[in-house]
Motif scaffolding. Structure first.
Motif, PDB file in Angstrom:
ATOM      1  N   ALA A 234       1.859   4.670  14.391  1.00 43.51           N
ATOM      2  CA  ALA A 234       0.960   5.892  14.233  1.00 43.51           C
ATOM      3  C   ALA A 234       0.222   5.762  15.828  1.00 43.51           C
ATOM      4  O   ALA A 234       0.080   7.135  16.265  1.00 43.51           O
ATOM      5  CB  ALA A 234      -0.442   5.419  13.309  1.00 43.51           C
ATOM      6  N   VAL A 235      -0.101   4.966  16.395  1.00 38.58           N
ATOM      7  CA  VAL A 235      -0.475   4.874  17.775  1.00 38.58           C
ATOM      8  C   VAL A 235       0.618   5.547  18.705  1.00 38.58           C
ATOM      9  O   VAL A 235       0.199   6.441  19.470  1.00 38.58           O
ATOM     10  CB  VAL A 235      -0.880   3.301  18.326  1.00 38.58           C
ATOM     11  N   ALA A 236       1.884   5.148  18.501  1.00 45.66           N
ATOM     12  CA  ALA A 236       2.764   5.825  19.254  1.00 45.66           C
ATOM     13  C   ALA A 236       2.855   7.326  19.101  1.00 45.66           C
ATOM     14  O   ALA A 236       3.022   8.190  20.010  1.00 45.66           O
ATOM     15  CB  ALA A 236       4.063   5.176  19.270  1.00 45.66           C
ATOM     16  N   ALA A 237       2.904   7.701  17.949  1.00 41.75           N
ATOM     17  CA  ALA A 237       2.842   9.298  17.592  1.00 41.75           C
ATOM     18  C   ALA A 237       1.761   9.827  18.147  1.00 41.75           C
ATOM     19  O   ALA A 237       1.853  11.044  18.635  1.00 41.75           O
ATOM     20  CB  ALA A 237       2.820   9.330  16.045  1.00 41.75           C
ATOM     21  N   GLU A 238       0.537   9.239  18.276  1.00 39.75           N
ATOM     22  CA  GLU A 238      -0.818   9.813  18.673  1.00 39.75           C
ATOM     23  C   GLU A 238      -0.597  10.134  20.067  1.00 39.75           C
ATOM     24  O   GLU A 238      -0.948  11.152  20.627  1.00 39.75           O
ATOM     25  CB  GLU A 238      -1.825   8.940  18.386  1.00 39.75           C
ATOM     26  N   LEU A 239      -0.114   8.868  21.016  1.00 36.99           N
ATOM     27  CA  LEU A 239       0.110   9.178  22.402  1.00 36.99           C
ATOM     28  C   LEU A 239       1.151  10.264  22.676  1.00 36.99           C
ATOM     29  O   LEU A 239       0.868  10.914  23.497  1.00 36.99           O
ATOM     30  CB  LEU A 239       0.563   7.841  22.840  1.00 36.99           C
ATOM     31  N   ASP A 240       2.133  10.190  21.820  1.00 41.64           N
ATOM     32  CA  ASP A 240       3.398  11.130  22.292  1.00 41.64           C
ATOM     33  C   ASP A 240       3.023  12.721  21.995  1.00 41.64           C
ATOM     34  O   ASP A 240       3.249  13.695  22.613  1.00 41.64           O
ATOM     35  CB  ASP A 240       4.499  10.775  21.267  1.00 41.64           C
ATOM     36  N   GLU A 241       2.027  12.833  20.956  1.00 44.03           N
ATOM     37  CA  GLU A 241       1.517  14.213  20.618  1.00 44.03           C
ATOM     38  C   GLU A 241       0.280  14.706  21.377  1.00 44.03           C
ATOM     39  O   GLU A 241       0.061  15.849  21.406  1.00 44.03           O
ATOM     40  CB  GLU A 241       1.248  14.322  19.312  1.00 44.03           C
ATOM     41  N   SER A 242      -0.313  13.741  22.140  1.00 42.03           N
ATOM     42  CA  SER A 242      -1.293  14.119  23.029  1.00 42.03           C
ATOM     43  C   SER A 242      -0.926  15.145  23.856  1.00 42.03           C
ATOM     44  O   SER A 242       0.363  15.278  24.238  1.00 42.03           O
ATOM     45  CB  SER A 242      -1.969  12.776  23.722  1.00 42.03           C
ATOM     46  N   ALA A 243      -2.061  15.644  24.772  1.00 43.47           N
ATOM     47  CA  ALA A 243      -2.009  16.680  25.843  1.00 43.47           C
ATOM     48  C   ALA A 243      -1.104  16.208  26.853  1.00 43.47           C
ATOM     49  O   ALA A 243      -0.062  16.601  27.505  1.00 43.47           O
ATOM     50  CB  ALA A 243      -3.229  17.414  26.319  1.00 43.47           C
ATOM     51  N   ILE A 244      -1.391  14.675  27.039  1.00 46.96           N
ATOM     52  CA  ILE A 244      -0.732  14.223  28.411  1.00 46.96           C
ATOM     53  C   ILE A 244       0.603  14.083  28.000  1.00 46.96           C
ATOM     54  O   ILE A 244       1.432  14.069  28.756  1.00 46.96           O
ATOM     55  CB  ILE A 244      -1.646  12.883  28.721  1.00 46.96           C
TER      56      ILE A 244
END
Length: 287
Positions: A234-244
């Motif tokens: 879930a953390v990886a997905a959130e990072l990957d989908e963030s604007a950055i």
């Protein structure tokens, strides 16, 4: 993400291995010593798979955080300058035309401008080598992605000292405290610090490696590993989908080059707007 160090497709096999190991262990009934031995091996395999996945997620988190900080430090002043120039241009147009629509557009442009340093302070002798005044930061990252040697040292060290290898609370706390120091050194690509931490760990008490033999404990361990893997995913997905994260997809192999490219584009836009503003000012004074 498609880069080799991020938790994208390249890290997925580690997570899959963790799930596969958990499934295999569930099928191994520990009714006899051989069955319990297979269960213990499955737990160890799941632990290692989870650690590899966590390394990938943490490495990607460092890249995203560093990219975000560098983006703000290097490009923030230029975005602010562009907003200021847009407002000045709109105001110059409105002053020349006197048209109500132009005046409203000038008000709107000025409302978007955040308080910022004057051009003399921003560009007068305070620029960095790349043409941008850096934002103050006592420990700025040197680049988005730590170098190959820092990555190698980090991975080797984490595989040795990861808290998930602890078998009691005291050992887990010791490892957690130590790994926080390792993560901090890696975030700043400090190879010397990583080597010192490796030597410090080797000189310390030997980590406990024996796993419990009770089947109930092993099954509970597998459940915890599966839950931990889901949280990391879930953390990886959130990072990957963030604007950055989405921005970094544009240059997965060299995100630092992407920052340089954006900086060059913004500098060009600043120059163009400054030229436009000069034309309006000179035209108004000439008229």
């Amino acid at each position: 993400m498609t880069n080799s160090s991020g938790p994208g497709p390249s890290a997925a096999p580690s997570a899959a291995a963790s799930a596969a190991a958990a499934g295999a262990a569930s099928a191994a009934a520990p009714a006899d010593p051989e069955g319990q031995d297979r269960l213990a091996k499955a737990v160890r395999a799941a632990e290692q798979a989870l650690i590899e996945f966590e390394i990938a997620v943490e490495s990607f988190r460092v890249e995203v955080e560093n990219f975000s900080r560098l983006h703000h430090q290097r490009l923030g002043p230029m975005y602010a300058r562009l907003d200021e120039l847009d407002a000045l241009i709109a105001e110059a147009v409105a002053a020349h035309s006197g048209d109500r629509a132009d005046i409203e557009r000038a008000w709107e442009a000025r409302a978007l401008v955040m308080p910022m340093p004057g051009i003399e302070e921003l560009f007068g002798g305070l620029l960095g080598a790349d043409g941008v005044r850096p934002v103050e930061d006592p420990n700025p990252p040197r680049r988005v992605r730590p170098g190959k040697e820092a990555q190698r040292l980090y991975r080797e060290l984490v595989r040795k000292v990861h808290p998930d290898l602890a078998q009691d609370d005291a050992e887990k706390e010791r490892r957690s405290t130590f790994i926080a120091r390792v993560n901090e050194a890696y975030a700043y690509a400090d190879e010397d610090a990583l080597r010192e931490l490796s030597a410090e760990w080797e000189a310390g008490p030997a980590p406990e490696q024996d796993l419990p033999s009770e089947a109930e404990v092993l099954y509970a361990r597998l459940e915890w590993l599966a839950e931990r893997k889901e949280k990391l995913a879930a953390v990886a997905a959130e990072l990957d989908e963030s604007a950055i994260g989405q921005m970094m997809r544009l240059a997965p192999e060299d995100p630092d080059a992407l920052l340089n490219e954006i900086a060059e584009q913004l500098l060009t836009q600043v120059s163009q707007r400054e030229a436009r503003l000069a034309e309006l000012v000179h035209g108004a004074s000439g008229g």
